[in-house]
Design a protein around this motif. Structure first.
Motif, PDB file in Angstrom:
ATOM      1  N   UNK A   9       0.493  -0.959   0.121  1.00  0.00           N
ATOM      2  CA  UNK A   9       0.032  -0.045  -0.072  1.00  0.00           C
ATOM      3  C   UNK A   9       1.014   1.128  -0.020  1.00  0.00           C
ATOM      4  N   UNK A  10       2.231   1.292   0.081  1.00  0.00           N
ATOM      5  CA  UNK A  10       3.035   2.401   0.038  1.00  0.00           C
ATOM      6  C   UNK A  10       3.221   2.903  -1.231  1.00  0.00           C
ATOM      7  N   UNK A  11       3.615   4.100  -1.527  1.00  0.00           N
ATOM      8  CA  UNK A  11       3.530   4.716  -2.916  1.00  0.00           C
ATOM      9  C   UNK A  11       5.182   5.190  -3.113  1.00  0.00           C
ATOM     10  N   UNK A  12       5.413   5.032  -4.333  1.00  0.00           N
ATOM     11  CA  UNK A  12       6.814   5.332  -4.786  1.00  0.00           C
ATOM     12  C   UNK A  12       6.880   6.978  -4.973  1.00  0.00           C
ATOM     13  N   UNK A  13       5.873   7.446  -5.571  1.00  0.00           N
ATOM     14  CA  UNK A  13       6.151   8.831  -6.019  1.00  0.00           C
ATOM     15  C   UNK A  13       4.817   9.818  -5.424  1.00  0.00           C
ATOM     16  N   UNK A  14       5.118  10.967  -5.310  1.00  0.00           N
ATOM     17  CA  UNK A  14       3.977  12.019  -4.786  1.00  0.00           C
ATOM     18  C   UNK A  14       3.316  12.398  -6.141  1.00  0.00           C
ATOM     19  N   UNK A  15       2.337  13.139  -5.993  1.00  0.00           N
ATOM     20  CA  UNK A  15       1.695  13.734  -6.759  1.00  0.00           C
ATOM     21  C   UNK A  15       2.283  14.590  -8.174  1.00  0.00           C
ATOM     22  N   UNK A  16       3.473  14.932  -7.661  1.00  0.00           N
ATOM     23  CA  UNK A  16       4.343  15.734  -8.458  1.00  0.00           C
ATOM     24  C   UNK A  16       5.336  14.839  -9.364  1.00  0.00           C
ATOM     25  N   UNK A  17       5.193  13.734  -9.073  1.00  0.00           N
ATOM     26  CA  UNK A  17       5.859  12.549  -9.744  1.00  0.00           C
ATOM     27  C   UNK A  17       7.458  12.484  -9.261  1.00  0.00           C
ATOM     28  N   UNK A  18       7.715  13.132  -8.006  1.00  0.00           N
ATOM     29  CA  UNK A  18       8.694  12.852  -7.405  1.00  0.00           C
ATOM     30  C   UNK A  18       8.985  11.642  -6.452  1.00  0.00           C
ATOM     31  N   UNK A  19      10.265  11.022  -6.545  1.00  0.00           N
ATOM     32  CA  UNK A  19      10.280   9.806  -5.848  1.00  0.00           C
ATOM     33  C   UNK A  19      10.353  10.309  -4.279  1.00  0.00           C
ATOM     34  N   UNK A  20       9.669   9.392  -3.592  1.00  0.00           N
ATOM     35  CA  UNK A  20       9.504   9.537  -2.148  1.00  0.00           C
ATOM     36  C   UNK A  20       9.858   8.479  -1.200  1.00  0.00           C
ATOM     37  N   UNK A  21       9.706   7.351  -1.682  1.00  0.00           N
ATOM     38  CA  UNK A  21       9.805   6.246  -0.912  1.00  0.00           C
ATOM     39  C   UNK A  21      11.132   6.284  -0.239  1.00  0.00           C
ATOM     40  N   UNK A  22      10.830   5.882   1.299  1.00  0.00           N
ATOM     41  CA  UNK A  22      11.924   5.916   2.271  1.00  0.00           C
ATOM     42  C   UNK A  22      11.897   5.009   3.190  1.00  0.00           C
ATOM     43  N   UNK A  23      12.971   4.260   3.447  1.00  0.00           N
ATOM     44  CA  UNK A  23      13.048   3.301   4.583  1.00  0.00           C
ATOM     45  C   UNK A  23      14.096   4.115   5.429  1.00  0.00           C
ATOM     46  N   UNK A  24      13.492   4.404   6.830  1.00  0.00           N
ATOM     47  CA  UNK A  24      14.037   5.051   7.755  1.00  0.00           C
ATOM     48  C   UNK A  24      13.524   5.185   8.948  1.00  0.00           C
ATOM     49  N   UNK A  25      13.975   5.649  10.324  1.00  0.00           N
ATOM     50  CA  UNK A  25      13.353   5.505  11.595  1.00  0.00           C
ATOM     51  C   UNK A  25      12.022   6.408  11.490  1.00  0.00           C
ATOM     52  N   UNK A  26      12.399   7.653  10.597  1.00  0.00           N
ATOM     53  CA  UNK A  26      11.286   8.559  10.758  1.00  0.00           C
ATOM     54  C   UNK A  26      10.670   8.817   9.344  1.00  0.00           C
ATOM     55  N   UNK A  27       9.513   9.049   9.303  1.00  0.00           N
ATOM     56  CA  UNK A  27       8.804   9.512   7.909  1.00  0.00           C
ATOM     57  C   UNK A  27       9.224  10.580   7.255  1.00  0.00           C
ATOM     58  N   UNK A  28       9.254  10.510   6.049  1.00  0.00           N
ATOM     59  CA  UNK A  28       9.846  11.787   4.991  1.00  0.00           C
ATOM     60  C   UNK A  28       8.846  12.649   4.940  1.00  0.00           C
ATOM     61  N   UNK A  29       9.112  13.987   4.735  1.00  0.00           N
ATOM     62  CA  UNK A  29       8.279  15.135   4.870  1.00  0.00           C
ATOM     63  C   UNK A  29       6.962  14.871   3.961  1.00  0.00           C
ATOM     64  N   UNK A  30       7.167  14.058   2.864  1.00  0.00           N
ATOM     65  CA  UNK A  30       5.783  13.500   2.190  1.00  0.00           C
ATOM     66  C   UNK A  30       4.908  12.914   2.820  1.00  0.00           C
ATOM     67  N   UNK A  31       5.207  12.103   4.015  1.00  0.00           N
ATOM     68  CA  UNK A  31       4.242  11.535   4.836  1.00  0.00           C
ATOM     69  C   UNK A  31       4.367  10.055   4.773  1.00  0.00           C
ATOM     70  N   UNK A  32       3.511   9.332   5.675  1.00  0.00           N
ATOM     71  CA  UNK A  32       3.618   8.172   5.844  1.00  0.00           C
ATOM     72  C   UNK A  32       3.122   7.096   4.631  1.00  0.00           C
TER      73      UNK A  32
END
Length: 273
Positions: free
Chosen positions: A207-230
């Motif tokens: 259910x996670x997404x690779x890119x946001x609505x602008x087409x920018x790659x946002x997928x992240x494996x980290x301890x905290x969520x990226x600015x783009x969200x969960x």
């Protein structure tokens, strides 16, 4: 006075003199040790050659099971070969993002291609730690009954802490929503980096997404969520920072411009059917 003691070895050949030596003599000890080594080496070589087809078949079966699992269609006890026939393999040209008929998909080996300068390239920027990248990859499509694309299975690999991780990422037909991620080969630390095999952690990808609505790659494996969200965040593995970073790097690499981005753009534009 001349020594008239008869020489027992006179007239004997080298083999006879060797056989007459005491059992615990150095020459006989060395001979037995060398003979045993040669015999053992021969047995191991014969076994390796005779078992190689079985080993290759088992590797292929395991790889197919992982593809079935990441696509969510694996049924324990089912015939793997028959179940895998539902998948449609294609050799993808990463440069154009389109399928190519240049190779026989049944025999194409991307690891061999990655070592061929005519079929691969050295990476100037190599976050996944793979050295050279083949210009071609074998991918798999799973179709619905009406023939439309249901899932796209893309092979990925990259370096973790101790080893190169080889796996598959399954995407929905929109080329952006993740259905699953699964690794089928690695040598990460048991209980730490090897938790990439933990079903609980693998379930976080669905259910996670690779890119946001602008087409920018946002997928992240980290301890905290990226600015783009969960929607773009997978929790890092506890106690396995470097393995988690390796997974983050390899997923971003393969889903980015150096990897499948052109193909995914074509898919979203309806140019892949």
């Amino acid at each position: 006075m001349a020594d008239n003691t008869p020489d027992n070895n006179s007239g004997k050949g080298p083999l006879r003199r060797f056989l007459d030596l005491p059992t615990d003599s150095i020459p006989k000890t060395l001979f037995v040790a060398i003979a045993l080594c040669l015999f053992a080496s021969m047995v191991v070589s014969v076994a390796a050659v005779s078992l190689r087809p079985i080993q290759e078949e088992n590797k292929l079966r395991d790889k197919r099971i992982n593809i079935l699992q990441v696509a969510g269609v694996y049924a324990p006890g089912a015939n793997v070969r028959e179940a895998f026939e539902a998948f449609e393999p294609h050799v993808l040209d990463l440069t154009t993002g389109r399928f190519t008929e240049e190779f026989d998909v049944a025999t194409f080996d991307e690891q061999v291609a990655a070592a061929d300068p005519d079929l691969s390239r050295a990476l100037a920027s190599d976050p996944a730690g793979i050295g050279r990248q083949s210009n071609f990859k074998t991918i798999y499509l799973l179709r619905r009954e009406d023939g439309s694309i249901d899932k796209v299975i893309l092979p990925v690999h990259g370096y973790g802490l101790w080893s190169t991780l080889y796996g598959f990422i399954a995407l929905e037909d929109n080329g952006n929503d993740i259905f699953g991620l699964q690794f089928y080969q690695h040598a990460e630390t048991p209980g730490l980096g090897a938790e990439v095999d933990n079903p609980r952690w693998k379930s976080l990808w669905a259910g996670k997404k690779l890119r946001d609505d602008n087409g920018d790659l946002q997928i992240t494996v980290d301890k905290t969520a990226p600015p783009a969200g969960e929607d773009f965040h997978i929790d890092a593995l506890a106690g396995a920072t470097l393995t988690s970073r390796g997974v983050d790097n390899l997923v971003k690499f393969w889903m980015g411009e150096e990897g499948y981005a052109t193909f995914l753009n074509n898919l979203q534009a309806g140019e892949i059917s």
